[in-house]
Design a protein around this motif. Structure first.
Motif, PDB file in Angstrom:
ATOM      1  N   ARG A  71       0.827  -1.202   0.000  1.00 31.19           N
ATOM      2  CA  ARG A  71       0.000   0.000   0.000  1.00 31.19           C
ATOM      3  C   ARG A  71       0.867   1.259   0.000  1.00 31.19           C
ATOM      4  O   ARG A  71       0.624   2.199  -0.726  1.00 31.19           O
ATOM      5  N   ALA A  72       1.932   1.249   0.816  1.00 25.21           N
ATOM      6  CA  ALA A  72       2.843   2.387   0.867  1.00 25.21           C
ATOM      7  C   ALA A  72       3.523   2.593  -0.483  1.00 25.21           C
ATOM      8  O   ALA A  72       3.733   3.706  -0.928  1.00 25.21           O
ATOM      9  N   LEU A  73       3.871   1.474  -1.147  1.00 26.67           N
ATOM     10  CA  LEU A  73       4.514   1.568  -2.458  1.00 26.67           C
ATOM     11  C   LEU A  73       3.573   2.207  -3.468  1.00 26.67           C
ATOM     12  O   LEU A  73       3.967   3.051  -4.253  1.00 26.67           O
ATOM     13  N   ARG A  74       2.306   1.807  -3.423  1.00 24.64           N
ATOM     14  CA  ARG A  74       1.333   2.426  -4.329  1.00 24.64           C
ATOM     15  C   ARG A  74       1.207   3.916  -4.052  1.00 24.64           C
ATOM     16  O   ARG A  74       1.048   4.712  -4.958  1.00 24.64           O
ATOM     17  N   SER A  75       1.267   4.291  -2.789  1.00 23.14           N
ATOM     18  CA  SER A  75       1.188   5.701  -2.426  1.00 23.14           C
ATOM     19  C   SER A  75       2.388   6.469  -2.993  1.00 23.14           C
ATOM     20  O   SER A  75       2.246   7.561  -3.529  1.00 23.14           O
ATOM     21  N   ASP A  76       3.581   5.880  -2.871  1.00 17.56           N
ATOM     22  CA  ASP A  76       4.780   6.512  -3.437  1.00 17.56           C
ATOM     23  C   ASP A  76       4.658   6.640  -4.951  1.00 17.56           C
ATOM     24  O   ASP A  76       5.029   7.666  -5.537  1.00 17.56           O
ATOM     25  N   ALA A  77       4.147   5.584  -5.573  1.00 17.16           N
ATOM     26  CA  ALA A  77       3.986   5.611  -7.027  1.00 17.16           C
ATOM     27  C   ALA A  77       3.006   6.707  -7.435  1.00 17.16           C
ATOM     28  O   ALA A  77       3.218   7.399  -8.437  1.00 17.16           O
ATOM     29  N   GLN A  78       1.941   6.869  -6.670  1.00 15.04           N
ATOM     30  CA  GLN A  78       0.965   7.915  -6.985  1.00 15.04           C
ATOM     31  C   GLN A  78       1.595   9.298  -6.850  1.00 15.04           C
ATOM     32  O   GLN A  78       1.357  10.184  -7.671  1.00 15.04           O
ATOM     33  N   ARG A  79       2.421   9.478  -5.818  1.00 10.89           N
ATOM     34  CA  ARG A  79       3.094  10.776  -5.647  1.00 10.89           C
ATOM     35  C   ARG A  79       4.026  11.056  -6.819  1.00 10.89           C
ATOM     36  O   ARG A  79       4.097  12.180  -7.322  1.00 10.89           O
ATOM     37  N   ASN A  80       4.754  10.019  -7.249  1.00  8.23           N
ATOM     38  CA  ASN A  80       5.640  10.193  -8.408  1.00  8.23           C
ATOM     39  C   ASN A  80       4.845  10.570  -9.649  1.00  8.23           C
ATOM     40  O   ASN A  80       5.237  11.461 -10.416  1.00  8.23           O
ATOM     41  N   ARG A  81       3.733   9.886  -9.843  1.00  6.32           N
ATOM     42  CA  ARG A  81       2.882  10.167 -11.003  1.00  6.32           C
ATOM     43  C   ARG A  81       2.360  11.601 -10.960  1.00  6.32           C
ATOM     44  O   ARG A  81       2.386  12.313 -11.964  1.00  6.32           O
ATOM     45  N   ASP A  82       1.895  12.025  -9.778  1.00  7.77           N
ATOM     46  CA  ASP A  82       1.385  13.393  -9.632  1.00  7.77           C
ATOM     47  C   ASP A  82       2.477  14.417  -9.914  1.00  7.77           C
ATOM     48  O   ASP A  82       2.226  15.436 -10.576  1.00  7.77           O
ATOM     49  N   ARG A  83       3.689  14.160  -9.424  1.00  8.74           N
ATOM     50  CA  ARG A  83       4.794  15.103  -9.665  1.00  8.74           C
ATOM     51  C   ARG A  83       5.137  15.163 -11.150  1.00  8.74           C
ATOM     52  O   ARG A  83       5.447  16.238 -11.679  1.00  8.74           O
ATOM     53  N   LEU A  84       5.085  14.008 -11.822  1.00  5.97           N
ATOM     54  CA  LEU A  84       5.369  13.994 -13.256  1.00  5.97           C
ATOM     55  C   LEU A  84       4.347  14.818 -14.033  1.00  5.97           C
ATOM     56  O   LEU A  84       4.709  15.588 -14.931  1.00  5.97           O
ATOM     57  N   VAL A  85       3.085  14.685 -13.678  1.00  3.73           N
ATOM     58  CA  VAL A  85       2.030  15.435 -14.369  1.00  3.73           C
ATOM     59  C   VAL A  85       2.186  16.926 -14.108  1.00  3.73           C
ATOM     60  O   VAL A  85       2.083  17.753 -15.032  1.00  3.73           O
ATOM     61  N   GLU A  86       2.452  17.300 -12.869  1.00  2.95           N
ATOM     62  CA  GLU A  86       2.644  18.715 -12.537  1.00  2.95           C
ATOM     63  C   GLU A  86       3.862  19.289 -13.259  1.00  2.95           C
ATOM     64  O   GLU A  86       3.810  20.414 -13.781  1.00  2.95           O
ATOM     65  N   SER A  87       4.951  18.535 -13.281  1.00  2.00           N
ATOM     66  CA  SER A  87       6.161  18.994 -13.957  1.00  2.00           C
ATOM     67  C   SER A  87       5.934  19.142 -15.456  1.00  2.00           C
ATOM     68  O   SER A  87       6.371  20.119 -16.070  1.00  2.00           O
ATOM     69  N   ALA A  88       5.239  18.177 -16.038  1.00  2.00           N
ATOM     70  CA  ALA A  88       4.958  18.237 -17.477  1.00  2.00           C
ATOM     71  C   ALA A  88       4.108  19.463 -17.796  1.00  2.00           C
ATOM     72  O   ALA A  88       4.392  20.184 -18.764  1.00  2.00           O
ATOM     73  N   ALA A  89       3.080  19.716 -17.022  1.00  2.00           N
ATOM     74  CA  ALA A  89       2.216  20.870 -17.274  1.00  2.00           C
ATOM     75  C   ALA A  89       3.021  22.165 -17.209  1.00  2.00           C
ATOM     76  O   ALA A  89       2.877  23.048 -18.064  1.00  2.00           O
TER      77      ALA A  89
END
Length: 198
Positions: free
Chosen positions: A13-31
């Motif tokens: 569950r913690a790993l999924r949370s980390d993955a979600q944070r990485n995904r969110d940061r990637l989307v924010e950075s791309a925008a």
């Protein structure tokens, strides 16, 4: 034991949370980078800004278009959400004025994603059907509220306003594009206020 419990106890569950944070940061950075640097933005630069490796980016977004699709959807939904927030906090005409300035940022990001958006459109991606009505509906609500409050002219039409706003997409690129666009939006807002009941 349920799958949920197994995941929690195994640490997944913690790993999924980390993955979600990485995904969110990637989307924010791309925008941010598409808006600031445009079509030449590299995926490596996006990953670097997000603080992750390029392999992490490709795990979440196997193609540039997959990333573009998520970023574009995020930008449209952010405009919708901004309208709700501004309506709660500002007078109707000021809410409209500030939303239109945010529209400039949306257009900047959209220009930066132009070629990939074209590929998505040609591939019959459902993205455009799913998001096409959000901005016109949001703007119509903002314009209607400002008209009803007597803050902008009674004959203001959201379709005309959207056409005027969308024209900045085709404006010549340059280092002052954003400021010129913001100035045009201010002029448009002045025209909408002219002759209002107040």
């Amino acid at each position: 034991m349920s799958d949920h419990g197994s995941a929690a106890s195994s640490g997944k569950r913690a790993l999924r949370s980390d993955a979600q944070r990485n995904r969110d940061r990637l989307v924010e950075s791309a925008a941010a980078l598409f808006s600031a640097e445009g079509v030449d933005t590299s995926l490596e630069a996006i990953a670097r800004r997000a603080g992750v490796g390029i392999g992490t980016l490709y795990r979440h977004f196997p193609t540039r278009e997959a990333l573009i699709e998520v970023v574009y959807r995020r930008e449209v939904e952010a405009l919708r959400d901004a309208a709700d927030e501004l309506t709660r906090m500002q007078e109707p005409d000021e809410a409209l004025a500030q939303w239109m300035q945010r529209f400039v940022d949306y257009i900047a990001a959209k220009r930066g994603m132009g070629e990939s958006l074209k590929i998505l459109f040609e591939s019959k991606s459902p993205l455009f059907a799913e998001t096409s009505g959000i901005i016109p509906t949001t703007l119509k609500t903002l314009v209607s509220r400002a008209v009803e409050a007597g803050k902008i002219r009674a004959d203001a039409d959201s379709v005309d306003v959207l056409h005027a706003l969308s024209s900045i997409y085709a404006a010549a690129a340059g280092p002052d594009w954003r400021e010129r666009s913001r100035r045009l939006v201010r002029l448009l807002m002045d025209g909408l206020r002219y002759g209002a009941e107040r």
